[in-house]
Scaffold this motif. Structure first.
Motif, mmCIF file in Angstrom:
data_model
loop_
_atom_site.group_PDB
_atom_site.id
_atom_site.type_symbol
_atom_site.label_atom_id
_atom_site.label_comp_id
_atom_site.label_asym_id
_atom_site.label_seq_id
_atom_site.Cartn_x
_atom_site.Cartn_y
_atom_site.Cartn_z
ATOM 1 N N LEU A 42 0.823 -1.216 0.000
ATOM 2 C CA LEU A 42 0.000 0.000 0.000
ATOM 3 C C LEU A 42 0.855 1.264 0.000
ATOM 4 N N ALA A 43 1.949 1.259 0.763
ATOM 5 C CA ALA A 43 2.815 2.437 0.803
ATOM 6 C C ALA A 43 3.462 2.671 -0.562
ATOM 7 N N GLY A 44 3.897 1.606 -1.215
ATOM 8 C CA GLY A 44 4.470 1.751 -2.549
ATOM 9 C C GLY A 44 3.457 2.269 -3.546
ATOM 10 N N GLY A 45 2.239 1.762 -3.451
ATOM 11 C CA GLY A 45 1.174 2.252 -4.336
ATOM 12 C C GLY A 45 0.860 3.720 -4.087
ATOM 13 N N LEU A 52 5.980 11.932 -2.885
ATOM 14 C CA LEU A 52 6.926 11.206 -2.036
ATOM 15 C C LEU A 52 6.491 11.124 -0.572
ATOM 16 N N ARG A 53 5.685 12.039 -0.128
ATOM 17 C CA ARG A 53 5.223 12.010 1.268
ATOM 18 C C ARG A 53 3.957 11.186 1.460
ATOM 19 N N ALA A 54 3.348 10.732 0.390
ATOM 20 C CA ALA A 54 2.082 9.989 0.476
ATOM 21 C C ALA A 54 2.183 8.733 1.343
ATOM 22 N N PRO A 55 3.255 7.940 1.254
ATOM 23 C CA PRO A 55 3.321 6.749 2.128
ATOM 24 C C PRO A 55 3.327 7.106 3.613
ATOM 25 N N TYR A 56 3.948 8.214 3.959
ATOM 26 C CA TYR A 56 3.993 8.626 5.362
ATOM 27 C C TYR A 56 2.616 9.078 5.847
ATOM 28 N N TRP A 57 1.901 9.812 4.991
ATOM 29 C CA TRP A 57 0.536 10.224 5.345
ATOM 30 C C TRP A 57 -0.380 9.017 5.452
ATOM 31 N N LEU A 58 -0.194 8.058 4.557
ATOM 32 C CA LEU A 58 -0.985 6.828 4.617
ATOM 33 C C LEU A 58 -0.732 6.091 5.925
ATOM 34 N N CYS A 59 0.538 5.969 6.287
ATOM 35 C CA CYS A 59 0.897 5.289 7.528
ATOM 36 C C CYS A 59 0.303 6.007 8.743
ATOM 37 N N ALA A 60 0.422 7.326 8.768
ATOM 38 C CA ALA A 60 -0.114 8.092 9.901
ATOM 39 C C ALA A 60 -1.630 7.947 9.995
ATOM 40 N N GLY A 61 -2.307 8.001 8.866
ATOM 41 C CA GLY A 61 -3.761 7.856 8.869
ATOM 42 C C GLY A 61 -4.208 6.474 9.304
ATOM 43 N N LEU A 62 -3.551 5.444 8.780
ATOM 44 C CA LEU A 62 -3.899 4.075 9.177
ATOM 45 C C LEU A 62 -3.604 3.832 10.650
#
Length: 88
Positions: A42-45, A52-62
């Motif tokens: 999911l982070a790679g997607g 480039l910051r999208a995986p970090y935002w995804l992680c924080a939200g999840l």
């Protein structure tokens, strides 16, 4: 190293906390395994689709959603224990 620690800690806490040890450790193993697979996927997607910051935002939200879910599960279990007349 983090993955190995997470798996070992999950199994240890399962064996210490649950009464149905086999069932609990199997559930935790499935959850940890799916997290080790789905997290990078999911982070790679998110990085491919977004910036480039999208995986970090995804992680924080999840993480925020899972903390909230855990709080709801604990509250629900405490209510169930009180309804049975036990102590939480």
């Amino acid at each position: 190293m983090v993955s190995g620690y997470s798996v070992q800690a999950s199994i240890l806490f399962t064996l210490e906390e649950m009464t149905e040890k086999g069932k609990g450790s199997g559930f935790h193993e499935a959850m940890v395994g799916s997290g080790l697979f789905l997290g990078p996927l999911l982070a790679g997607g998110a990085g491919q689709v977004g910036h480039l910051r999208a995986p970090y935002w995804l992680c924080a939200g999840l993480l925020a959603l899972l903390v909230l879910a855990q709080m709801l599960v604990v509250a629900w279990r405490r209510q169930a224990v009180k309804a049975r007349g036990g102590s939480a």
